[in-house]
Structure formats: structure tokens, C-alpha cells
Design a protein around this motif. Structure first.
Motif, mmCIF file in Angstrom:
data_model
loop_
_atom_site.group_PDB
_atom_site.id
_atom_site.type_symbol
_atom_site.label_atom_id
_atom_site.label_comp_id
_atom_site.label_asym_id
_atom_site.label_seq_id
_atom_site.Cartn_x
_atom_site.Cartn_y
_atom_site.Cartn_z
ATOM 1 N N THR A 153 57.750 182.048 37.514
ATOM 2 C CA THR A 153 58.789 183.075 37.656
ATOM 3 C C THR A 153 58.214 184.479 37.479
ATOM 4 O O THR A 153 58.679 185.428 38.117
ATOM 5 C CB THR A 153 59.932 182.863 36.638
ATOM 6 O OG1 THR A 153 59.396 182.821 35.318
ATOM 7 C CG2 THR A 153 60.679 181.578 36.926
ATOM 8 N N ARG A 154 57.203 184.612 36.641
ATOM 9 C CA ARG A 154 56.570 185.931 36.468
ATOM 10 C C ARG A 154 55.873 186.362 37.746
ATOM 11 O O ARG A 154 55.919 187.531 38.139
ATOM 12 C CB ARG A 154 55.583 185.883 35.301
ATOM 13 C CG ARG A 154 56.275 185.869 33.941
ATOM 14 C CD ARG A 154 55.303 185.596 32.831
ATOM 15 N NE ARG A 154 55.981 185.600 31.525
ATOM 16 C CZ ARG A 154 55.487 185.070 30.427
ATOM 17 N NH1 ARG A 154 54.302 184.477 30.459
ATOM 18 N NH2 ARG A 154 56.159 185.117 29.293
ATOM 19 N N VAL A 155 55.208 185.404 38.403
ATOM 20 C CA VAL A 155 54.555 185.693 39.680
ATOM 21 C C VAL A 155 55.597 186.091 40.716
ATOM 22 O O VAL A 155 55.476 187.111 41.400
ATOM 23 C CB VAL A 155 53.760 184.457 40.174
ATOM 24 C CG1 VAL A 155 53.357 184.626 41.641
ATOM 25 C CG2 VAL A 155 52.522 184.239 39.315
ATOM 26 N N LEU A 156 56.641 185.281 40.843
ATOM 27 C CA LEU A 156 57.669 185.524 41.860
ATOM 28 C C LEU A 156 58.434 186.810 41.609
ATOM 29 O O LEU A 156 58.849 187.488 42.559
ATOM 30 C CB LEU A 156 58.633 184.342 41.920
ATOM 31 C CG LEU A 156 58.045 183.066 42.541
ATOM 32 C CD1 LEU A 156 58.959 181.880 42.311
ATOM 33 C CD2 LEU A 156 57.805 183.263 44.037
ATOM 34 N N GLN A 157 58.603 187.179 40.358
ATOM 35 C CA GLN A 157 59.310 188.417 40.048
ATOM 36 C C GLN A 157 58.549 189.623 40.591
ATOM 37 O O GLN A 157 59.146 190.546 41.164
ATOM 38 C CB GLN A 157 59.505 188.560 38.540
ATOM 39 C CG GLN A 157 60.523 189.628 38.165
ATOM 40 C CD GLN A 157 60.880 189.567 36.682
ATOM 41 O OE1 GLN A 157 60.008 189.472 35.827
ATOM 42 N NE2 GLN A 157 62.170 189.623 36.377
#
Length: 412
Positions: free
Chosen positions: A184-188
Motif C-alpha cells: 500500500t505504501r508503494v501504491l500510494q
């Protein structure tokens, strides 16, 4: 990753009732650079950030020419305004109409990348104009930044930020640990960049893992969206629909395949594919046969079977489902994706199981499979070429023998 998916414009499938794809010749395809020509002897392990096609320079010519002479000739090709400000360090990529070199600013010692595009060719000029139109408008922490431009009658030199942290999945494999929270950190970061682009009326049209690079090797590095060669920029008030058939096959949205006018929602479909790969190391839609691949995409049929899907949360799967929706009007926008519970909660309520082993194994398996397919294809082409050369030699020998017999008959 090595032997990754190359940028290919789709070809029309045969024996399909729907007229899926209009054949479009690619303006500049990139493949792995087999030459690895370095301006200075700074080591042999510099990985090209931008894939490039095979080099056709004779290896014997390269060996016979002293390195210093080659370096001097290569630097001489650059505009004096460029070499006065930057030290040319290494060639890190090449395309049909472009070269990418790593440089160092003489005053600050800051490394940059310079993309040199030959604009004397129409195709190179069109790609350059398209990319510059986008890069001159954007300024975002998660998008590769254009620093300055040098233009001559036949070339354009685009000085850009240099991403040295490697590709997204290379980092995942090397990391040793990867959870949904990491995903989720990457996608954010990627979604922040995509939302910014869409706000400006820019559609990337070729989002894929190879175009998501880490800025530096550190653990706290940001991710940057790169490669705007296929991007479309619309000014305010322009028709927001696009019609050009382009992209990388496994990431192409259904509406592009059926040649319908489309919007920036095609980027969101590609992000759905990336999210699926990010959590599993496998592709939602994959087939070496283009016709079968396109049929899979048109149906929007994929599964959550196999490892590590049993350990992935339902929230994560819901996020993917809302992106891999065949009807673009039902697909999440970048703004909505950033507000999705899975992203907002940073996966706090979902499984924190380390998915690294399954993901890395699947990624490596896929890379190995694609490498074998590439080698097999090259071997087949080589075999065909050998057979062709052999048959040509046989025909030439037969012609010589016929000619000799004819001359003997005339003289006899």
C-alpha cells in the motif's frame, strides 16, 4: 527485471469475431542493451534504467579501436553547450532514435540522465515533442523531473533526474520481506503521481513495473513514474477521449482493444494489473498467444488461486477488483483509489504475513520463463536464418555448376 515485458504495440488477433486492434507500428521499441558501452571504465555492472535494442556494431570494430578514441568520438557528438556543463559518464540505454547517458554536473557533481533524441527523423521528432509536452508541464515528487533542454537542428538533449534505486520488483526480491502494508505504501506513491497527471489532463498510457523506479538505493527512497513516450496530454477544454491503440499487451485496458474512444481510466486498469503482480508476483492476464491474451482481458477473468493469495486480505482483493473492471465507468479513479479502505488504513486491519517468499519465487520463475522464451525465439530465428543461408548457398552452387556445364557445351 531481466527479460521483462518489452513495450509492444498490440497486433490484431486473428480469428476473433471482434475487430480488436488496429495494427500500429511502434515508434521506438526498447530492448536489452547487449553492448553495454561505457564512456569511462567505471565497472561492468551498471544496469540500464532504460531498455534498449540490440547493438549492430561489429564487435571486431569495437575491439580494434582504442577506448580513448571511441570515447573522444562519442563525446564529440554532443553539443558543446552540453559538454561545457556536464561530464559524460556512461551510455546506459539506447532506442531507435535516442540514446540515454549518465552525466555529472561539473559544478555541483550531481548525477543526471541525458536523453539524446535524433529529431531529423520524423518518428524521433514526434516522440520528442510528445514527451517534452508532458515533462515541461509536470512537477511532482513521484514523477521523473525534466531539468533543462538543449536543442539543435537535428537533436534534442533532455536533462532529467537520474533514478538509481532500480526497478520496483528488483527491490522487492532483494528486500527479503514484503507485506500488504509495504504494497500500500508503494501504491500510494504511484497513485499520488497518477492523480496529479490526470488532474493536468495527462494520461501515461504505459504504466507497468518497469516504468516505476526507486530514486535512490536507500530504504526510504521514493518511487518515480518514468517513460512518457506514449503519454497523451490534453489541454483544458479539449476532448478528453483518446483513440490511439498503444501500450504494453498485458497491461492494456479492454476498451483500447475494442478500439473504443477511451479516457485516463486506462491508467487505472494498468494499476490494477500492477497491484495484482505486487501482491503475488504473477500476472492476472498472461498468454504467449496474443489472441488468447486479449480474450482474457476482454472477459476480465482472473483468479486468486495459488500462493500467496490465501494469505492476502479481502480488502486487498476488493481494491484489485475495483480496478480490473471491464466497464471503465465502474472503475475507480486515482482519487477514489487513494480513498479505498485498504490504502487509507495502510493495511492495518489486514494480514501482515510476509508474502516475500511466494512473490519473489513467482517473479523469478516468470523472469526465467520469459528469458527461456526469448532465447527459444532467438534460436528459432537463428535456425531459420541458417537454413535460409544454406539453401541460398546450395542454389548458388547449382547455378555455378549449370553455368560451367553450359560453357563446356559451348566450347565442346
Amino acid at each position: 527485471m531481466g527479460c521483462g515485458t518489452s513495450k509492444v504495440l498490440p497486433e490484431p488477433p486473428k480469428n476473433v469475431h471482434l475487430d480488436l486492434v488496429k495494427k500500429v507500428e511502434p515508434s521506438s521499441g526498447y530492448k536489452t542493451d547487449v553492448c553495454k558501452l561505457f564512456i569511462k571504465g567505471e565497472g561492468d555492472a551498471i544496469k540500464s534504467a532504460i531498455p534498449s535494442p540490440p547493438c549492430y556494431t561489429s564487435p571486431h570494430a569495437e575491439q580494434s579501436e582504442p577506448r580513448k578514441t571511441r570515447v573522444a568520438k562519442y563525446r564529440a557528438k554532443f553539443d558543446p553547450r552540453v559538454t561545457a556543463k556536464y561530464d559524460i559518464k556512461a551510455l546506459i540505454g539506447r532506442g531507435s532514435f535516442s540514446r540515454v547517458v549518465r552525466v555529472e554536473h561539473k559544478a555541483t557533481k550531481q548525477p543526471y540522465a541525458i536523453k539524446l533524441i535524433e529529431t531529423k527523423y520524423r518518428e524521433g521528432r514526434e516522440v520528442c515533442e510528445s514527451e517534452l509536452c508532458v515533462l515541461r508541464r509536470v512537477r511532482h515528487t513521484n514523477i521523473i523531473q525534466l531539468i533543462e533542454v538543449f536543442e539543435t537542428q537535428e537533436r534534442v538533449y533532455m536533462v532529467m533526474e537520474l533514478a538509481t534505486g532500480g526497478e520496483l520488483f528488483d527491490r522487492i526480491i532483494a528486500k527479503g520481506s514484503f507485506t500488504e502494508r509495504d504494497a500500500t505504501r508503494v501504491l500510494q506513491m504511484v497513485l499520488d503521481g497518477v492523480k496529479y497527471l490526470h488532474t493536468l489532463g495527462i494520461t501515461h498510457r504505459d504504466l507497468k513495473p518497469e516504468n516505476l523506479l526507486y530514486y535512490h538505493p536507500g530504504m526510504d527512497s521514493k518511487i518515480m513514474i518514468t517513460d512518457f513516450g506514449l503519454a497523451s496530454a490534453r489541454k483544458k477544454g479539449d476532448d478528453c477521449l483518446m483513440k490511439t491503440t498503444c501500450g504494453t499487451p498485458e497491461y492494456i485496458a479492454p476498451e483500447i482493444l475494442v478500439r473504443k474512444p477511451y479516457t485516463n481510466s486506462v491508467d487505472m486498469w494498468a494499476l490494477g494489473v500492477i497491484s495484482y503482480i505486487l501482491l503475488s508476483g504473477t500476472m492476472p492476464f498472461e498468454d504467449e498467444n496474443r489472441t488468447r491474451l486479449y480474450r482474457q482481458i476482454l472477459k476480465g477473468k482472473y483468479s486468486y488461486s495459488g500462493e500467496p493469495w490465501p494469505s492476502v486480505s479481502n480488502l486487498a482483493k476488493d481494491f484489485i477488483d475495483r480496478l480490473l473492471t471491464v466497464d471503465p465507468s465502474d472503475r475507480m479513479t486515482a482519487f477514489q483509489a487513494l480513498k479505498h479502505p485498504w490504502v487509507v488504513s495502510m493495511a492495518a486491519s489486514s494480514s501482515m504475513k510476509n508474502l516475500h517468499r511466494s512473490i519473489s519465487q513467482n517473479l523469478l520463475k516468470r523472469a526465467s520463463s520469459r528469458c527461456q522464451s526469448t532465447k527459444s525465439a532467438q534460436s528459432t530465428r537463428s535456425s531459420r536464418s541458417t537454413k535460409s543461408n544454406k539453401s541460398r548457398r546450395v542454389r548458388e552452387r547449382e547455378l555455378r555448376e549449370l553455368n560451367l556445364r553450359y560453357q563446356q557445351q559451348c566450347n565442346g
